[in-house]
Enzyme design. Structure first.
Site: not given
Ligand code: GLP
Length: 261
Positions: A67, A143, A138, A136
């Site tokens: 992404d 989302e 995702h 959440d």
């Molecule tokens: C982000 C990314 C995801 C990631 C998630 C968790 O927003 N778009 O690909 O896996 O949230 O992030 P983190 O690993 O910093 O907890």
């Protein structure tokens, strides 16, 4: 789903790196899907160590990231382009031409998203897709409420995700609320997935993903339908799992020929 619970995130990350290294050794021109966020950072450090100390070579691999923010210049320090360069790509021997990330500045977004999907197919599909999970539930930036069959497209971030990710922007005004993300259908086509989740603040999402019903309310729960999904957790993230002891027992009794370590 294979649920692996390690005491600390370092051990889980090293294990994830081992699985990826094994894949590269098996197929030197593997197609790898990478993720951003804090969860994969130790795994990337371990891949860099393997490159420097064990000569693990990345020079024939192709990568696709999950992404990117819409409207953020790829050179912006908070873009996922920059994050990947800093944490991994600039530290290994990967060819710049083999790196693919969604272009959040594409003039024609639907066309770009279609081309991104086509490029993944042309590369032969993703061998291993690395994933994190949002608080959440995702997956990438899919989302809650995202179609479980979705493809690469534009999405609007939820307030929960904006809150979680604003720390990456020195000026929160600059944080886009739109993103481009691989769809859930796109992710599900990867031959193997490795999801990393660490810390107690992920425990609720992890429980829903592994032991809840498959639902758009927790997009990551779709991995229950994946043929080869590995979930690497530390004790904090695993703390709310009802079958925690069973997962630990299964992993420690794996037949030798199935073991990675
Ligand atoms: C982000 C990314 C995801 C990631 C998630 C968790 O927003 N778009 O690909 O896996 O949230 O992030 P983190 O690993 O910093 O907890």
């Amino acid at each position: 789903m294979e649920v692996v619970i390690k005491k600390r995130k370092t051990e889980a990350s090293i294990l994830g790196a081992k699985i990826i290294a094994k894949q590269i050794k098996l197929k030197y021109d593997s197609v790898l899907g990478f993720a951003t966020g804090s969860s994969p950072l130790l795994l990337y450090n371990e891949l860099v160590r393997m490159h420097r100390e064990e000569k693990l070579s990345f020079n024939k691999i192709t990568t696709f990231n999950l992404d990117e923010y819409v409207g953020l210049d790829p050179n912006h320090k908070s873009s996922y382009h920059s994050e990947m360069n800093t944490n991994l790509f600039s530290r290994i021997n990967i060819s710049q031409n083999s790196i693919n990330l969604p272009n959040g500045c594409a003039p024609n977004i639907p066309l770009f998203c279609q081309e991104y999907e086509n490029s993944i197919k042309t590369a032969g599909g993703i061998d291993i897709q690395l994933l994190g999970i949002g608080k959440d539930g995702h997956l990438a930036f899919n989302e809650p409420g995202s179609s479980l069959a979705s493809r690469t497209r534009i999405k609007t971030l939820t307030k929960v995700t904006i809150e979680a990710n604003r720390k990456y922007f020195s000026d929160v005004e600059q944080m886009p609320t739109h993103v481009l993300t691989m769809g859930i259908g796109t992710i599900m086509e990867a031959k193997q997935t490795i999801l990393l989740a660490f810390g107690e603040n992920k425990a609720d999402a992890v429980k829903k993903m592994i032991e809840g019903p498959v639902s758009t309310s927790c997009p990551a729960s779709i991995l229950q339908f994946h043929e080869h999904a590995i979930i690497l957790l530390d004790e904090g993230a695993a703390s709310k799992l009802a079958r925690k002891e069973h997962y630990i027992e299964v992993y420690s009794n794996k037949p030798k020929w199935q073991q990675w370590e």
